[in-house]
Design a protein around this motif. Sequence first.
Motif, PDB file in Angstrom:
ATOM      1  N   GLY A 160       0.794  -1.225   0.000  1.00  0.00           N
ATOM      2  CA  GLY A 160       0.000   0.000   0.000  1.00  0.00           C
ATOM      3  C   GLY A 160       0.824   1.270   0.000  1.00  0.00           C
ATOM      4  N   PHE A 161       2.162   1.138   0.002  1.00  0.00           N
ATOM      5  CA  PHE A 161       3.042   2.306   0.033  1.00  0.00           C
ATOM      6  C   PHE A 161       4.100   2.186  -1.054  1.00  0.00           C
ATOM      7  N   THR A 162       4.657   3.323  -1.432  1.00  0.00           N
ATOM      8  CA  THR A 162       5.737   3.338  -2.407  1.00  0.00           C
ATOM      9  C   THR A 162       6.848   4.280  -1.943  1.00  0.00           C
ATOM     10  N   LEU A 163       8.090   3.890  -2.203  1.00  0.00           N
ATOM     11  CA  LEU A 163       9.255   4.722  -1.897  1.00  0.00           C
ATOM     12  C   LEU A 163       9.736   5.398  -3.172  1.00  0.00           C
ATOM     13  N   LYS A 164       9.992   6.702  -3.082  1.00  0.00           N
ATOM     14  CA  LYS A 164      10.496   7.430  -4.251  1.00  0.00           C
ATOM     15  C   LYS A 164      11.075   8.762  -3.781  1.00  0.00           C
ATOM     16  N   PRO A 165      11.786   9.475  -4.665  1.00  0.00           N
ATOM     17  CA  PRO A 165      12.246  10.812  -4.288  1.00  0.00           C
ATOM     18  C   PRO A 165      11.054  11.700  -3.942  1.00  0.00           C
ATOM     19  N   VAL A 166      11.261  12.603  -3.020  1.00  0.00           N
ATOM     20  CA  VAL A 166      10.190  13.499  -2.587  1.00  0.00           C
ATOM     21  C   VAL A 166       9.773  14.409  -3.749  1.00  0.00           C
ATOM     22  N   ASP A 167       8.476  14.596  -3.923  1.00  0.00           N
ATOM     23  CA  ASP A 167       7.969  15.534  -4.916  1.00  0.00           C
ATOM     24  C   ASP A 167       8.250  16.959  -4.464  1.00  0.00           C
ATOM     25  N   VAL A 168       8.703  17.810  -5.380  1.00  0.00           N
ATOM     26  CA  VAL A 168       8.994  19.197  -5.037  1.00  0.00           C
ATOM     27  C   VAL A 168       7.763  19.888  -4.462  1.00  0.00           C
ATOM     28  N   GLU A 169       6.589  19.481  -4.908  1.00  0.00           N
ATOM     29  CA  GLU A 169       5.349  20.092  -4.416  1.00  0.00           C
ATOM     30  C   GLU A 169       5.143  19.866  -2.923  1.00  0.00           C
ATOM     31  N   ASP A 170       5.863  18.901  -2.341  1.00  0.00           N
ATOM     32  CA  ASP A 170       5.712  18.610  -0.917  1.00  0.00           C
ATOM     33  C   ASP A 170       6.709  19.385  -0.043  1.00  0.00           C
ATOM     34  N   ALA A 171       7.473  20.293  -0.633  1.00  0.00           N
ATOM     35  CA  ALA A 171       8.441  21.072   0.147  1.00  0.00           C
ATOM     36  C   ALA A 171       7.762  21.841   1.273  1.00  0.00           C
ATOM     37  N   GLN A 172       6.598  22.407   1.003  1.00  0.00           N
ATOM     38  CA  GLN A 172       5.887  23.175   2.027  1.00  0.00           C
ATOM     39  C   GLN A 172       5.482  22.293   3.195  1.00  0.00           C
ATOM     40  N   VAL A 173       4.990  21.093   2.891  1.00  0.00           N
ATOM     41  CA  VAL A 173       4.595  20.155   3.949  1.00  0.00           C
ATOM     42  C   VAL A 173       5.789  19.830   4.844  1.00  0.00           C
ATOM     43  N   ILE A 174       6.925  19.560   4.215  1.00  0.00           N
ATOM     44  CA  ILE A 174       8.127  19.204   4.968  1.00  0.00           C
ATOM     45  C   ILE A 174       8.606  20.374   5.815  1.00  0.00           C
ATOM     46  N   ASN A 175       8.644  21.559   5.224  1.00  0.00           N
ATOM     47  CA  ASN A 175       9.109  22.725   5.964  1.00  0.00           C
ATOM     48  C   ASN A 175       8.186  23.056   7.133  1.00  0.00           C
ATOM     49  N   ASP A 176       6.889  22.912   6.927  1.00  0.00           N
ATOM     50  CA  ASP A 176       5.924  23.217   7.987  1.00  0.00           C
ATOM     51  C   ASP A 176       6.077  22.292   9.184  1.00  0.00           C
ATOM     52  N   GLN A 177       6.478  21.044   8.958  1.00  0.00           N
ATOM     53  CA  GLN A 177       6.597  20.085  10.052  1.00  0.00           C
ATOM     54  C   GLN A 177       8.016  19.960  10.585  1.00  0.00           C
ATOM     55  N   TRP A 178       8.949  20.715  10.017  1.00  0.00           N
ATOM     56  CA  TRP A 178      10.335  20.664  10.445  1.00  0.00           C
ATOM     57  C   TRP A 178      10.531  21.486  11.711  1.00  0.00           C
ATOM     58  N   GLU A 179      11.068  20.857  12.731  1.00  0.00           N
ATOM     59  CA  GLU A 179      11.269  21.528  14.020  1.00  0.00           C
ATOM     60  C   GLU A 179      12.161  22.751  13.897  1.00  0.00           C
ATOM     61  N   TRP A 180      13.143  22.717  12.976  1.00  0.00           N
ATOM     62  CA  TRP A 180      14.122  23.794  12.873  1.00  0.00           C
ATOM     63  C   TRP A 180      13.876  24.694  11.663  1.00  0.00           C
ATOM     64  N   SER A 181      12.638  24.772  11.212  1.00  0.00           N
ATOM     65  CA  SER A 181      12.348  25.642  10.075  1.00  0.00           C
ATOM     66  C   SER A 181      12.577  27.106  10.456  1.00  0.00           C
ATOM     67  N   GLU A 182      12.979  27.891   9.458  1.00  0.00           N
ATOM     68  CA  GLU A 182      13.251  29.317   9.604  1.00  0.00           C
ATOM     69  C   GLU A 182      12.419  30.074   8.570  1.00  0.00           C
ATOM     70  N   PRO A 183      12.329  31.400   8.710  1.00  0.00           N
ATOM     71  CA  PRO A 183      11.584  32.169   7.704  1.00  0.00           C
ATOM     72  C   PRO A 183      12.065  31.926   6.275  1.00  0.00           C
ATOM     73  N   ASP A 184      13.363  31.656   6.096  1.00  0.00           N
ATOM     74  CA  ASP A 184      13.917  31.458   4.749  1.00  0.00           C
ATOM     75  C   ASP A 184      14.196  29.990   4.415  1.00  0.00           C
ATOM     76  N   SER A 185      13.793  29.067   5.281  1.00  0.00           N
ATOM     77  CA  SER A 185      14.205  27.674   5.076  1.00  0.00           C
ATOM     78  C   SER A 185      13.430  26.969   3.971  1.00  0.00           C
ATOM     79  N   LEU A 186      12.251  27.452   3.616  1.00  0.00           N
ATOM     80  CA  LEU A 186      11.483  26.790   2.554  1.00  0.00           C
ATOM     81  C   LEU A 186      12.259  26.765   1.245  1.00  0.00           C
TER      82      LEU A 186
END
Length: 292
Positions: A160-186
């Motif tokens: 039910g799952f697949t492994l692949k490189p992260v889609d660029v469209e998911d950068a916002q999701v990753i940055n939003d959940q990153w503990e060490w995100s900064e104003p310019d980290s996106l």
Amino acid sequence: MESLSSCRGSVSEMDRLQQVGIQQLGDLKRVFTQEWPKYCKEYYCLDTFLELHKKDDQLKEVQVYALPNLELGLFVIVDHYQIFLGFLEAEESERLLKESLLKFSLYGGEQFASMPKRYFNVANDIIQANNLKLDLDSTTLSLVLSKEEALLFQVEPPAGFTLKPVDVEDAQVINDQWEWSEPDSLALVHRQIQYDTSVGLYTKETKELVAWCIRASDGLLAVLQVKSSYKRRGFGQLIVKEFSRQEALLGRDTITEVVPENKASLGLFTKLGFKVIDQCHWLITESPRGDS
């Protein structure tokens, strides 16, 4: 003088360091192969920017400084708000780096990122010389897994799952959940997903990204995360194994950092064969806007 963090220090303002093109880092990278893996952090930091330059030769937010004598291994890389340092340990190395950095001004919000402990005194002295306060002084453990060990991993995503490189469209999701995100980290997260190694675990049915990691600007396996509703299913280990395997296929060891108090993460990496090789520091200066 302009700030180091805004990447505007001119060559004429540098007492010893000179601005160099990213493409020149190949010769400098080779200096750090000695005493492996002692200087693997510096090696893979340089390697990352070399690879980025091959894919985008207009890295406008990146400035690289080095001594004319590359054999000394002394460099400073400024990437947005992050500052990366390197030198081979020698009698004059620390003094030369400090004298060079004193030619720059810092205004706050800079991050001396992922520094092996040999750079701590210089970075701390520079911060004090600029009358800045620290927003964070964090100690981490530096770990490495050899490419030979990583190639032995057998990786198979669950049904039910697949492994692949992260889609660029998911950068916002990753940055939003990153503990060490900064104003310019996106922008950094987006760039690293676009141009470097990343691994995402997606549901086949809904295409939801549920676990991930990326290769950071300094070559680290970073931003490892599993969504809370998918924890305790071994997905973190799966992501680390696949990332390490992909790095090994490119001829690279895998390096990462863990906060010593994070026993779960430390246990995950050591169980997979990662070895602690150094102590590192993260120094983040307080932003003048108060939003660091």
